[in-house]
Motif scaffolding. Structure first.
Motif, PDB file in Angstrom:
ATOM      1  N   ARG A 183       0.811  -1.216   0.000  1.00 48.21           N
ATOM      2  CA  ARG A 183       0.000   0.000   0.000  1.00 48.21           C
ATOM      3  C   ARG A 183       0.845   1.267   0.000  1.00 48.21           C
ATOM      4  O   ARG A 183       0.490   2.230  -0.692  1.00 48.21           O
ATOM      5  CB  ARG A 183      -0.916  -0.017   1.217  1.00 48.21           C
ATOM      6  CG  ARG A 183      -1.876   1.168   1.288  1.00 48.21           C
ATOM      7  CD  ARG A 183      -2.864   1.025   2.432  1.00 48.21           C
ATOM      8  NE  ARG A 183      -3.711  -0.150   2.274  1.00 48.21           N
ATOM      9  CZ  ARG A 183      -4.685  -0.468   3.135  1.00 48.21           C
ATOM     10  NH1 ARG A 183      -4.909   0.279   4.210  1.00 48.21           N
ATOM     11  NH2 ARG A 183      -5.421  -1.540   2.941  1.00 48.21           N
ATOM     12  N   TYR A 184       1.927   1.266   0.748  1.00 45.09           N
ATOM     13  CA  TYR A 184       2.725   2.498   0.883  1.00 45.09           C
ATOM     14  C   TYR A 184       4.127   2.378   0.285  1.00 45.09           C
ATOM     15  O   TYR A 184       4.893   3.342   0.320  1.00 45.09           O
ATOM     16  CB  TYR A 184       2.838   2.895   2.360  1.00 45.09           C
ATOM     17  CG  TYR A 184       1.496   3.148   3.005  1.00 45.09           C
ATOM     18  CD1 TYR A 184       0.759   4.281   2.689  1.00 45.09           C
ATOM     19  CD2 TYR A 184       0.965   2.236   3.899  1.00 45.09           C
ATOM     20  CE1 TYR A 184      -0.476   4.524   3.282  1.00 45.09           C
ATOM     21  CE2 TYR A 184      -0.270   2.457   4.494  1.00 45.09           C
ATOM     22  CZ  TYR A 184      -0.983   3.598   4.176  1.00 45.09           C
ATOM     23  OH  TYR A 184      -2.211   3.828   4.758  1.00 45.09           O
ATOM     24  N   GLY A 185       4.488   1.211  -0.208  1.00 40.98           N
ATOM     25  CA  GLY A 185       5.765   1.041  -0.872  1.00 40.98           C
ATOM     26  C   GLY A 185       6.983   1.108   0.043  1.00 40.98           C
ATOM     27  O   GLY A 185       8.077   1.489  -0.396  1.00 40.98           O
ATOM     28  N   ILE A 186       6.817   0.742   1.300  1.00 41.98           N
ATOM     29  CA  ILE A 186       7.955   0.794   2.220  1.00 41.98           C
ATOM     30  C   ILE A 186       8.800  -0.467   2.052  1.00 41.98           C
ATOM     31  O   ILE A 186       8.326  -1.509   1.605  1.00 41.98           O
ATOM     32  CB  ILE A 186       7.502   0.930   3.690  1.00 41.98           C
ATOM     33  CG1 ILE A 186       6.746  -0.313   4.152  1.00 41.98           C
ATOM     34  CG2 ILE A 186       6.654   2.172   3.886  1.00 41.98           C
ATOM     35  CD1 ILE A 186       6.430  -0.318   5.618  1.00 41.98           C
ATOM     36  N   ASP A 187      10.067  -0.361   2.419  1.00 44.07           N
ATOM     37  CA  ASP A 187      11.003  -1.475   2.314  1.00 44.07           C
ATOM     38  C   ASP A 187      10.954  -2.277   3.605  1.00 44.07           C
ATOM     39  O   ASP A 187      11.086  -1.713   4.705  1.00 44.07           O
ATOM     40  CB  ASP A 187      12.407  -0.938   2.067  1.00 44.07           C
ATOM     41  CG  ASP A 187      13.365  -2.031   1.627  1.00 44.07           C
ATOM     42  OD1 ASP A 187      12.896  -3.140   1.310  1.00 44.07           O
ATOM     43  OD2 ASP A 187      14.589  -1.773   1.611  1.00 44.07           O
ATOM     44  N   VAL A 188      10.747  -3.586   3.498  1.00 45.43           N
ATOM     45  CA  VAL A 188      10.639  -4.444   4.676  1.00 45.43           C
ATOM     46  C   VAL A 188      11.791  -5.435   4.695  1.00 45.43           C
ATOM     47  O   VAL A 188      12.548  -5.568   3.730  1.00 45.43           O
ATOM     48  CB  VAL A 188       9.283  -5.196   4.703  1.00 45.43           C
ATOM     49  CG1 VAL A 188       8.127  -4.215   4.780  1.00 45.43           C
ATOM     50  CG2 VAL A 188       9.149  -6.095   3.472  1.00 45.43           C
ATOM     51  N   VAL A 189      11.916  -6.148   5.822  1.00 50.90           N
ATOM     52  CA  VAL A 189      12.993  -7.129   5.970  1.00 50.90           C
ATOM     53  C   VAL A 189      12.887  -8.203   4.904  1.00 50.90           C
ATOM     54  O   VAL A 189      13.885  -8.630   4.314  1.00 50.90           O
ATOM     55  CB  VAL A 189      12.955  -7.750   7.382  1.00 50.90           C
ATOM     56  CG1 VAL A 189      13.905  -8.931   7.474  1.00 50.90           C
ATOM     57  CG2 VAL A 189      13.306  -6.699   8.430  1.00 50.90           C
ATOM     58  N   GLY A 190      11.679  -8.647   4.619  1.00 51.20           N
ATOM     59  CA  GLY A 190      11.485  -9.644   3.572  1.00 51.20           C
ATOM     60  C   GLY A 190      11.770 -11.061   4.036  1.00 51.20           C
ATOM     61  O   GLY A 190      11.838 -11.351   5.236  1.00 51.20           O
ATOM     62  N   HIS A 191      11.972 -11.926   3.073  1.00 47.94           N
ATOM     63  CA  HIS A 191      12.119 -13.352   3.354  1.00 47.94           C
ATOM     64  C   HIS A 191      13.327 -13.626   4.246  1.00 47.94           C
ATOM     65  O   HIS A 191      14.435 -13.151   3.993  1.00 47.94           O
ATOM     66  CB  HIS A 191      12.250 -14.127   2.051  1.00 47.94           C
ATOM     67  CG  HIS A 191      12.513 -15.590   2.237  1.00 47.94           C
ATOM     68  ND1 HIS A 191      11.604 -16.441   2.850  1.00 47.94           N
ATOM     69  CD2 HIS A 191      13.595 -16.358   1.914  1.00 47.94           C
ATOM     70  CE1 HIS A 191      12.104 -17.662   2.893  1.00 47.94           C
ATOM     71  NE2 HIS A 191      13.306 -17.640   2.331  1.00 47.94           N
ATOM     72  N   ILE A 192      13.103 -14.390   5.317  1.00 49.66           N
ATOM     73  CA  ILE A 192      14.174 -14.824   6.214  1.00 49.66           C
ATOM     74  C   ILE A 192      14.269 -16.341   6.109  1.00 49.66           C
ATOM     75  O   ILE A 192      13.365 -17.055   6.567  1.00 49.66           O
ATOM     76  CB  ILE A 192      13.909 -14.405   7.673  1.00 49.66           C
ATOM     77  CG1 ILE A 192      13.856 -12.876   7.785  1.00 49.66           C
ATOM     78  CG2 ILE A 192      14.984 -14.968   8.597  1.00 49.66           C
ATOM     79  CD1 ILE A 192      13.606 -12.376   9.186  1.00 49.66           C
ATOM     80  N   PRO A 193      15.347 -16.862   5.523  1.00 45.51           N
ATOM     81  CA  PRO A 193      15.466 -18.315   5.377  1.00 45.51           C
ATOM     82  C   PRO A 193      15.512 -19.010   6.740  1.00 45.51           C
ATOM     83  O   PRO A 193      16.083 -18.505   7.697  1.00 45.51           O
ATOM     84  CB  PRO A 193      16.811 -18.482   4.636  1.00 45.51           C
ATOM     85  CG  PRO A 193      17.088 -17.145   4.024  1.00 45.51           C
ATOM     86  CD  PRO A 193      16.485 -16.137   4.946  1.00 45.51           C
TER      87      PRO A 193
END
Length: 615
Positions: A238-248
């Motif tokens: 929705r806001y295009g923020i950068d997140v940590v994402g996939h953590i193996p």
């Protein structure tokens, strides 16, 4: 030796609290190293396990340290820049950019670990003496500024390529201001809320730490809330923020370091080894004094060396200790490194099982956490007026290191400084009978030493690099460690008061020995310039007064003998004097201790001829 009933519950509470903070700081500090966030979890696990077996401190929390992460990040971005091809290094073929960066970080960590291990084996732990408080203060303050600037891109939600080399901080700020109109408002709001709340609660923790059973883990609480809100409202889409994402899930297979990278990073690895050890040892020394146990500097070097070598084999980066994390471990009741081991288990659980819960965490939250934890280092700016009054050249050194735009300047200074040569000398003097002359007692036979008087002469300049040497020699000359005697005396006095109150004990000449623990210090033949500097530094107070200075050694000796005639030792002691015994003026935080069968009243004349300056 582990006291299960007394320590286990405290270590469990401390381990859980420290583990939660270690997870968050591992993710946050990894951004400083320009690596994927989950590799910070590796650095919060492997070095801790090794330090549990080899370390001598019971209270420090081993893991990522922001200054070290920044130093690693500068090497990583130099060899594998955000834009353009990486350096021509054998072994980069077929690897992604992140894999190349991980290889660089783990290799330079492995090399720093080898250096620490070698220094520990060669018993050169004394190298930390060469790092003055001013030097370390200037370095960490400068690093804090670099860290602050490096986190602005996450707080503002901007894409800014990593820059290394001279004036990197200026170029980074230039790019940020050019892109300031593209700021992500959602990231800014999240960061501001996190920073304000965390800052306020941390201040409350400090103010009411005596009333709180454990500090409020506000960083962890705000991270959990931010994760939940980000997931519920889909901030990424929705806001295009950068997140940590996939953590193996799980750990990656071990790998060997790259020898070509060793050749490229030797200059950077050495200051990493020194800084990592110096910071950890300084924090460990504070807690060892507070809790009355000893630490071994050489063993600490070995422990951190092996920790970094082992951790680097499993793709973690250089470890030291973070002050805030160690404070959590100690303040929540941690008694031993069992708490550290339990914190590593918490990190392992996150890595193996529940890491996916952190995938929606905005990176702006991690950036905000890093910035808030810089408060202690940034507040060192307040020391500049004091340093200016104390020593103007010293203050200039701090300012140069603080405001120098190039991290290479700091690296060069840490490599060069340990090789400064010094040869301190000291001796115990005695009176040559029938004269007013005092010479080294080793050189004469017909000498006179009044009972209870020690004359300690230091003809060399006193400064930060040799002060620990002189402290050790001072304790050796006196024959006992005043700090240890003070603690034992206070413990014994509490017991004696209790026994006297109950009528189980009467005054005897055993009790006289406790009265004779007082130590008086006199300084003679001191340069007027030094006296002026001591006044400017607010050295004197109600206990330490200018009357302790004498023009000549003989004048001081006559005053001591007049004030304390030998026959006065047979006076009857009184209870009030025992109750109001003053504290020591001598402190020795390191070195071995000499035991004594009895304590006598030592009156100490400290003879100092300062040739250059006193810090």
């Amino acid at each position: 030796m582990y006291r299960i009933k007394e320590w286990l519950l405290s270590d469990i509470v401390s381990g859980i609290s420290t583990g939660l903070v270690a997870v968050l700081q591992g993710l946050a500090y990894c951004l400083l190293a320009s690596l994927p966030p989950w590799y910070g979890l590796f650095s919060a696990f492997f070095p801790v396990v090794i330090y549990f077996f080899l370390g001598t401190s019971r209270h420090i929390s081993v893991g990522p340290f922001p200054v070290l992460c920044l130093m690693i990040g500068s090497v990583v971005t130099r060899l594998v820049p955000d834009e353009g091809p990486p350096a021509n290094i054998t072994g980069f073929e077929g690897l992604t950019r992140d894999e190349q960066r991980v290889l660089v970080a783990s290799s330079v960590t492995f090399l720093a670990g080898i250096m620490q291990l070698a220094m520990g084996v060669m018993q050169v732990g004394f190298v930390v003496m060469y790092l003055s408080d001013t030097l370390v203060s200037g370095f960490t303050t400068a690093a804090a500024i670099h860290i602050l600037v490096s986190q602005l891109k996450f707080v503002l939600g901007l894409e800014v390529r990593g820059i290394s080399g001279p004036l990197a901080i200026i170029y980074t700020l230039e790019i940020i201001f050019e892109k300031i109109t593209s700021t992500n408002v959602c990231d800014v709001v999240i960061s501001l809320v996190i920073m304000v709340v965390v800052f306020i609660v941390k201040e409350l923790n400090d103010r009411f730490k005596s009333k709180l059973p454990v500090p409020i883990p506000i960083e962890v609480i705000m991270t959990v809330i931010a994760c939940g809100v980000s997931y519920a409202f889909d901030f990424k889409t929705r806001y295009g923020i950068d997140v940590v994402g996939h953590i193996p899930k799980g750990y990656e297979s071990p790998m060997a370091p790259n020898l070509h990278i060793f050749q490229e990073t030797t200059v950077e690895a050495f200051p990493m080894a020194i800084v990592g050890f110096a910071v950890a040892f300084s924090v460990a020394k504070v807690y060892s004094v507070k809790h009355d146990y000893t630490i071994d500097g050489n063993q600490e070097l070995i422990a951190f060396g092996v920790s970094n070598i082992f951790g680097a084999s499993f793709k973690s980066f250089a470890a030291s200790t973070a002050l805030s994390r160690s404070a959590v471990q100690e303040s929540t009741g941690g008694k031993t490194q069992i708490a550290g081991l339990l914190s590593a288990i918490i990190v392992m659980i996150v890595t193996l099982a529940i890491g996916f819960l952190l995938e929606p965490l905005p990176k702006s939250v991690l950036g905000a956490v890093v910035i808030v934890n810089l408060k202690g280092m940034l507040m060192q700016f307040r020391e500049i007026p004091y340093l200016w009054r104390r020593d103007k050249p010293d203050c200039v050194i701090t300012d140069l290191k603080t405001f120098g735009a190039s991290k290479e300047f700091h690296t060069f200074s840490f490599i060069l400084f340990p090789f400064v040569f010094f040869s301190p000398r000291c001796s115990v003097l005695a009176n040559i009978r029938g004269t007013d002359i005092y010479k080294d007692r080793k050189d004469y036979v017909d000498i006179y030493e009044p009972e209870g008087v020690k004359i300690f002469r230091i003809p060399s300049p006193i400064f930060f690099a040799n002060i620990e040497f002189f402290r050790g020699k001072l304790v050796e000359a006196v024959g006992f460690n005043p700090l240890r005697v003070l603690r034992k005396r206070n413990k014994a006095l509490r017991m004696i008061r209790k026994l006297l109150k109950k009528g189980y004990l009467q005054w005897t000449s055993l009790l006289k020995e406790l009265i004779r623990v007082e130590v008086e210090v006199y300084i003679v033949a001191c340069d007027p310039y030094i006296l002026e500097k001591l006044h400017n530094c607010c050295f004197f107070d109600d206990e330490v007064q200018p009357s302790m200075f004498f023009l000549t050694l003989h004048d001081a000796m006559l005053y001591i003998l007049e004030k304390h005639p030998l026959e006065s030792t047979e006076k009857k002691p009184d209870y009030d004097r025992v109750k109001n015994l003053p504290s020591f003026l001598i402190h020795n935080p390191g070195g071995s201790l000499r035991s004594r069968d009895r304590n006598v009243c030592i009156l100490f004349c400290l003879f100092i001829c300062v040739q250059q300056y006193l810090l």
